[in-house]
Design an enzyme around this catalytic site. Structure first.
Site, PDB file in Angstrom:
ATOM      1  N   TYR A 187      42.921  37.283  40.654  1.00  0.00           N
ATOM      2  CA  TYR A 187      41.553  36.935  41.044  1.00  0.00           C
ATOM      3  C   TYR A 187      41.211  35.502  40.610  1.00  0.00           C
ATOM      4  O   TYR A 187      40.600  34.751  41.364  1.00  0.00           O
ATOM      5  CB  TYR A 187      40.549  37.917  40.452  1.00  0.00           C
ATOM      6  CG  TYR A 187      40.776  39.356  40.864  1.00  0.00           C
ATOM      7  CD1 TYR A 187      41.171  39.691  42.161  1.00  0.00           C
ATOM      8  CD2 TYR A 187      40.604  40.400  39.964  1.00  0.00           C
ATOM      9  CE1 TYR A 187      41.389  41.005  42.535  1.00  0.00           C
ATOM     10  CE2 TYR A 187      40.809  41.719  40.334  1.00  0.00           C
ATOM     11  CZ  TYR A 187      41.202  42.015  41.620  1.00  0.00           C
ATOM     12  OH  TYR A 187      41.413  43.318  41.989  1.00  0.00           O
ATOM     13  N   GLU A 210      34.607  44.290  39.930  1.00  0.00           N
ATOM     14  CA  GLU A 210      34.857  44.621  38.533  1.00  0.00           C
ATOM     15  C   GLU A 210      36.356  44.879  38.381  1.00  0.00           C
ATOM     16  O   GLU A 210      36.984  45.404  39.287  1.00  0.00           O
ATOM     17  CB  GLU A 210      34.114  45.898  38.094  1.00  0.00           C
ATOM     18  CG  GLU A 210      32.617  45.786  38.074  1.00  0.00           C
ATOM     19  CD  GLU A 210      31.973  46.253  39.383  1.00  0.00           C
ATOM     20  OE1 GLU A 210      32.659  46.895  40.208  1.00  0.00           O
ATOM     21  OE2 GLU A 210      30.789  45.948  39.591  1.00  0.00           O
TER      22      GLU A 210
END
Length: 192
Positions: A157, A145
């Protein structure tokens, strides 16, 4: 026949556990990231004060995880893998991951890089380390998360191959900011 099957099953299970244990440890060693040498090691309870200091530096004086949360994670005997990176004996970055054999998912629990050295590849290096461990264990996914407002981390990411897979409303304690779920799907290992 049943006795031989039990012995065979125990041997396979023992080999799998030994492999997993080996994958979820790191020999302390020097690594080079973007031309700078860092000391990579497994996180220890004695690293927690420095890990909290990094969190305070990253999160404007706050610590999303408290001392007990870190200590609890580091004391777990199975399924957790935490690494730290030092330069000139100063802890600069850390990353933790929970490895779930049932779901075949490696979940990044926490990652932080001191603001003094952000943008130098340490976060990327640590994430790649966790992805490589998940590949070694033949997992299917790496998940995490990330704060909705943390576009820098989201970009890193995404560049690694993670995809946005959902939103957790009011996820973060304190400010109740939303979290974006991100998942990296691993290709199945070729038969050896």
């Amino acid at each position: 026949m049943l006795k031989r099957f039990k012995e065979y099953f125990q041997k396979i299970t023992s080999n799998r556990n030994q492999h997993r244990e080996k994958v979820l440890t790191v020999d302390n060693h020097i690594v080079e990231v973007a031309g700078t040498r860092y000391y990579l090691s497994q996180a220890l309870i004695t690293d927690v004060p420095e890990m909290l200091a990094i969190e305070r530096a990253v999160y404007a004086g706050k610590t999303p995880w408290d001392e007990n949360a870190f200590k609890t994670e580091l004391r777990r005997q199975s399924g957790r893998f935490y690494i730290v990176m030092r330069h000139e004996d100063r802890l600069l970055a850390f990353c933790g991951c929970a490895f779930d054999d049932r779901r075949h998912d490696a979940h990044i629990t926490n990652i932080a890089v001191h603001p003094d050295v952000q943008g130098r590849g340490l976060g990327h290096f640590m994430m790649k380390t966790m992805i490589d461990r998940a590949v070694e264990l033949d997992y299917q996914t790496v998940s995490l998360e990330v704060r909705y407002s943390n576009t820098t981390a989201q970009r890193m990411y995404t560049n690694l191959g993670f995809e946005k897979t959902g939103i957790k409303k009011r996820y973060y304690f304190g400010d109740h900011e939303d979290a974006i779920d991100m998942t990296y799907r691993l290709a199945p290992k070729a038969n050896e």
